[in-house]
Design a protein around this motif. Structure first.
Motif, PDB file in Angstrom:
ATOM      1  N   LEU B 112     -49.204 -13.113  40.744  1.00  0.00           N
ATOM      2  CA  LEU B 112     -49.473 -11.911  39.941  1.00  0.00           C
ATOM      3  C   LEU B 112     -50.846 -12.085  39.300  1.00  0.00           C
ATOM      4  O   LEU B 112     -51.063 -13.030  38.547  1.00  0.00           O
ATOM      5  CB  LEU B 112     -48.369 -11.789  38.882  1.00  0.00           C
ATOM      6  CG  LEU B 112     -48.485 -10.699  37.822  1.00  0.00           C
ATOM      7  CD1 LEU B 112     -48.626  -9.325  38.447  1.00  0.00           C
ATOM      8  CD2 LEU B 112     -47.246 -10.733  36.910  1.00  0.00           C
ATOM      9  N   PHE B 230     -50.848 -17.902  27.498  1.00  0.00           N
ATOM     10  CA  PHE B 230     -51.593 -17.747  28.749  1.00  0.00           C
ATOM     11  C   PHE B 230     -52.339 -18.998  29.191  1.00  0.00           C
ATOM     12  O   PHE B 230     -52.941 -19.004  30.262  1.00  0.00           O
ATOM     13  CB  PHE B 230     -52.536 -16.535  28.703  1.00  0.00           C
ATOM     14  CG  PHE B 230     -53.204 -16.262  27.385  1.00  0.00           C
ATOM     15  CD1 PHE B 230     -52.677 -15.325  26.513  1.00  0.00           C
ATOM     16  CD2 PHE B 230     -54.361 -16.931  27.024  1.00  0.00           C
ATOM     17  CE1 PHE B 230     -53.292 -15.060  25.296  1.00  0.00           C
ATOM     18  CE2 PHE B 230     -54.989 -16.670  25.826  1.00  0.00           C
ATOM     19  CZ  PHE B 230     -54.449 -15.735  24.951  1.00  0.00           C
ATOM     20  N   ALA B 236     -55.565 -22.086  32.613  1.00  0.00           N
ATOM     21  CA  ALA B 236     -54.598 -21.036  32.930  1.00  0.00           C
ATOM     22  C   ALA B 236     -53.270 -21.648  33.366  1.00  0.00           C
ATOM     23  O   ALA B 236     -53.234 -22.730  33.961  1.00  0.00           O
ATOM     24  CB  ALA B 236     -55.150 -20.157  34.049  1.00  0.00           C
ATOM     25  N   ARG B 238     -50.283 -22.407  35.678  1.00  0.00           N
ATOM     26  CA  ARG B 238     -50.172 -22.439  37.131  1.00  0.00           C
ATOM     27  C   ARG B 238     -49.232 -21.318  37.597  1.00  0.00           C
ATOM     28  O   ARG B 238     -48.361 -20.894  36.832  1.00  0.00           O
ATOM     29  CB  ARG B 238     -49.629 -23.800  37.592  1.00  0.00           C
ATOM     30  CG  ARG B 238     -50.520 -24.978  37.211  1.00  0.00           C
ATOM     31  CD  ARG B 238     -51.761 -25.001  38.093  1.00  0.00           C
ATOM     32  NE  ARG B 238     -52.745 -25.976  37.606  1.00  0.00           N
ATOM     33  CZ  ARG B 238     -52.767 -27.272  37.942  1.00  0.00           C
ATOM     34  NH1 ARG B 238     -51.818 -27.766  38.726  1.00  0.00           N
ATOM     35  NH2 ARG B 238     -53.714 -28.059  37.496  1.00  0.00           N
ATOM     36  N   MET B 239     -49.387 -20.902  38.832  1.00  0.00           N
ATOM     37  CA  MET B 239     -48.509 -19.853  39.379  1.00  0.00           C
ATOM     38  C   MET B 239     -47.045 -20.157  39.097  1.00  0.00           C
ATOM     39  O   MET B 239     -46.290 -19.299  38.619  1.00  0.00           O
ATOM     40  CB  MET B 239     -48.729 -19.720  40.884  1.00  0.00           C
ATOM     41  CG  MET B 239     -47.865 -18.647  41.520  1.00  0.00           C
ATOM     42  SD  MET B 239     -48.320 -18.308  43.241  1.00  0.00           S
ATOM     43  CE  MET B 239     -47.490 -19.660  44.083  1.00  0.00           C
ATOM     44  N   GLU B 240     -46.643 -21.385  39.369  1.00  0.00           N
ATOM     45  CA  GLU B 240     -45.233 -21.742  39.247  1.00  0.00           C
ATOM     46  C   GLU B 240     -44.774 -21.857  37.794  1.00  0.00           C
ATOM     47  O   GLU B 240     -43.581 -21.972  37.528  1.00  0.00           O
ATOM     48  CB  GLU B 240     -44.918 -23.030  40.015  1.00  0.00           C
ATOM     49  CG  GLU B 240     -45.682 -24.268  39.560  1.00  0.00           C
ATOM     50  CD  GLU B 240     -47.009 -24.467  40.284  1.00  0.00           C
ATOM     51  OE1 GLU B 240     -47.600 -23.468  40.753  1.00  0.00           O
ATOM     52  OE2 GLU B 240     -47.455 -25.633  40.363  1.00  0.00           O
ATOM     53  N   TYR B 243     -48.047 -17.813  35.685  1.00  0.00           N
ATOM     54  CA  TYR B 243     -49.358 -17.168  35.638  1.00  0.00           C
ATOM     55  C   TYR B 243     -49.223 -15.656  35.781  1.00  0.00           C
ATOM     56  O   TYR B 243     -48.515 -15.214  36.662  1.00  0.00           O
ATOM     57  CB  TYR B 243     -50.251 -17.712  36.756  1.00  0.00           C
ATOM     58  CG  TYR B 243     -51.664 -17.164  36.796  1.00  0.00           C
ATOM     59  CD1 TYR B 243     -52.702 -17.819  36.162  1.00  0.00           C
ATOM     60  CD2 TYR B 243     -51.960 -15.989  37.503  1.00  0.00           C
ATOM     61  CE1 TYR B 243     -53.998 -17.336  36.203  1.00  0.00           C
ATOM     62  CE2 TYR B 243     -53.253 -15.492  37.538  1.00  0.00           C
ATOM     63  CZ  TYR B 243     -54.265 -16.165  36.892  1.00  0.00           C
ATOM     64  OH  TYR B 243     -55.548 -15.685  36.929  1.00  0.00           O
TER      65      TYR B 243
END
Lengths: 424, 424
Positions: B112, B230, B236, B238-240, B243
């Protein structure tokens, strides 16, 4: 479900009492039309994502591919004897992930296994010793968060504003939680106590790489807070940070934090090695050099807004964010100026900083769209106040490279674009 | 150069006064022959290494390739609705790098972007609002280190000692420095103050992934220390880990730390969602379920030695190391037992722990080679003492899965091999 409004400037203003710095009026402001990102079913809510077995060790998401270490081509004669820079403009908080923490090598990062690792303590000790990695793990260890700053950080800025980004002007710094054995423990194992008056003694430390990067450290510091470290941010040191063991010399210039540490020799004088004579000394205008400039004085920089982080949302609420640090201890206050140092506001500290560690500061403010000359000024527990560039030049001239801890100025124009400038 | 000795047991003993816990007698002990790793020129001192431009974002060195998240095959029906485990046995200090911090997905990790991100605040508020990512960046933010523990951590151990490693028994936990906006700031922007008696109110939070993973949180907590975060460890998420934005609910079970946070609805009652009724409730022997078991009680585990971290160096100095934490605040003391809880020694805390964050403890000791039943016992600022497994079973039976904060026992045999066992 309630009717959904986009935030408008007016509603944000009404709700602003609870927010110290003002109101948010973001890019979605003052639009009356529904936002399909909210009103429509999104793709990512319609499929199953990546499973837990697909990322045994994760990396940043692809959208963050610009948050990386970078070097400066004209500074880099050879990448194996050069530096890269932490993307401090894009980070927040205080911890620096190892993956993007700046690195400086004198002869490249070497691959040295724990099995091959040895640390010798020799010189003026009763019992010269050799420690294996497994030996080090058997000694009482400590955890501390410390910053590591290259003496040359901001060094290109002595003669004028040169590098257009906080990453490049101030990115030779990182801040990690180290786990290691105090150096004093190893020195005492080797029988240092019986070696005579410690006040006159030094240690000479060197690495296992080809450069060896030897430096002399006075015994008082060696017995104080110096760590022989094997973990950073919980995990093993990365290869480029000295795996498996590096020296941590809190508050002192990064060059002394010897990587791939192989030897600590107790001596009765400083060695006068290459890295503390022809390099890492500060030359005055008259050609005389300052001797032993170890401690990194109090310093700060605004990381956002900054040349790599323009203001993109126009007027209204703005978080000005930055980092402050001092090799002498804790940061007690940071001031921020929007007019090039004429008036100052006291910033909010993200949390009380650890000693000799990065402290995050914020100024929650409202931007009226006028140009700004943004500056930050750090004050540490000794009362020391970060100087202007002119004050530094007055003392040290413009021949210097190292230990430039001057107040940095970013000019922010009406469009929110920031630029590295000087003010007098 | 001085004559070089290998450390021998005898010389270490002589030098031991300065070391609290005893003496080091490593694998190199008591050998009289020179060590070529010290006396010979090594390869890595003869060549130049990897340059600073070759690792814009670094990964661990190949020698550490086993320090990764792992799942347990028989626990994992589908990897997109499952869990993996932090390699806590191999870490030290307190910070968990994002790359190896455990992840739990209910429908997989989604991708996302910040541009696509929206957060809606709706329900019983004066002004329903939608925030973009850029809006969130304009609000005053905070930094805090917090642990995140899955309610099911140690959940496989209720019926007996099952999983043979600290990574698997206690690895559903991580500890990071979060940067985010307090949830109360967003609620007040939306005009919560005018919405009546807050004591009766709740928020229902959900994610943008297909599972949505909705949970109800009482307003008192929502207005206290909950963060809309955030960044983690400076960079940032991480996706997992959600994010670009996840919820941080300090001290409370990890399931409530909703990832890819898309909506916060103010309600006048708990929603009773799937994840707080059919899942994440604790069933007693008699079939009755405990309601709202949000807080993670004080808990600890010895990470080394442990089944994945045997003692390999024989008798002598040994650092026993572990982690302790409490959802109620700070850890004030940790005790360690070598005899299965008959006698206890007070451990040394690596540093004073942050509130609702991991605290590292050490017991610097000498091992005589006898078998040990190693246990640790955490005590938090409320005076709560971590219970034994029998004490927990007495209250809750053996049907439970969640909230097993019992004292863990490792049996260490004469060879230093450790095993997950129970003592009564």
């Amino acid at each position: 479900m309630d009717e959904i409004f986009k935030p408008s400037r007016r509603t944000f203003l009404r709700g602003s009492a609870a927010i110290a710095a003002g109101t948010v009026a973001g890019q979605a402001a003052a639009q009356g039309t529904p936002d399909p990102k909210i009103t429509e079913l999104q793709d990512w809510a319609s499929y199953t994502g990546v499973g837990v077995d697909e990322t045994p060790y994760g990396l940043p998401i692809r959208f963050e591919s610009d948050v990386i270490r970078r070097n400066v081509e004209w500074l880099t004669a050879s990448p194996i004897s050069s530096i890269n820079f932490t993307p401090i403009h894009a980070l927040d908080g205080t911890i620096t992930p190892q993956g993007c923490a700046f690195e400086r090598h004198h002869s490249g990062a070497i691959e040295l296994s724990k099995d091959d690792y040895r640390l010798m303590i020799n010189g003026l000790v009763d019992r010269p010793l050799v420690f294996t990695y497994a030996d080090l793990e058997r000694l009482p260890r400590e955890n501390h968060v410390y910053f590591c700053e290259c003496a040359a950080n901001t060094g290109m800025e002595w003669a004028g504003a040169q590098l257009n980004g906080a990453q490049f002007t101030h990115g030779m710094i990182h801040n990690m939680e180290y786990t290691g054995v105090p150096l004093r423990t190893l020195l005492r194992e080797a029988g240092l106590d019986a070696a005579g008056d410690l006040a006159d003694k030094w240690v000479y430390v060197e690495g296992a790489d080809a450069s060896s990067n030897g430096r002399s450290i006075p015994m008082e510091k060696a017995l104080d807070d110096v760590l022989v470290a094997f973990k950073a941010n919980g995990e093993a040191l990365r290869m480029e940070h000295g795996y498996p063991v590096r020296l941590v010399v809190p508050g002192w210039e990064g060059n002394m934090w010897v990587k791939w540490l192989r030897r600590v020799q107790v001596t009765d004088m400083a060695v006068g090695s290459r890295e503390e004579t022809s390099k890492y000394t500060d030359v005055y205008e008259n050609g005389i050099a300052r001797k032993w400039t170890w401690v990194m004085d109090a310093k700060s920089v605004i990381t956002s807004p900054s040349p790599q982080m323009p203001i993109t949302h126009g007027q209204g609420p703005l978080v000005i964010s930055g980092l402050a640090w001092s090799g002498h201890g804790q940061i007690t206050r940071v001031d921020v100026s929007k007019d090039g140092g004429i008036t100052w506001e006291t910033a909010r500290l993200g949390k009380q900083g650890d000693t000799k560690a990065l402290t995050r500061f914020y100024l929650d403010t409202d931007w009226d769209g006028s140009p700004m000359l943004l500056q930050s000024r750090a004050i540490d527990e000794t009362g020391y106040v970060q100087p202007t560039k002119d004050q530094l030049r007055e003392k040290r001239g413009e021949n210097a490279v190292y230990h430039n801890n001057c107040i940095q100025t970013w000019f922010v124009n009406e469009e929110g674009v920031a630029e590295n400038v000087e003010v007098s």
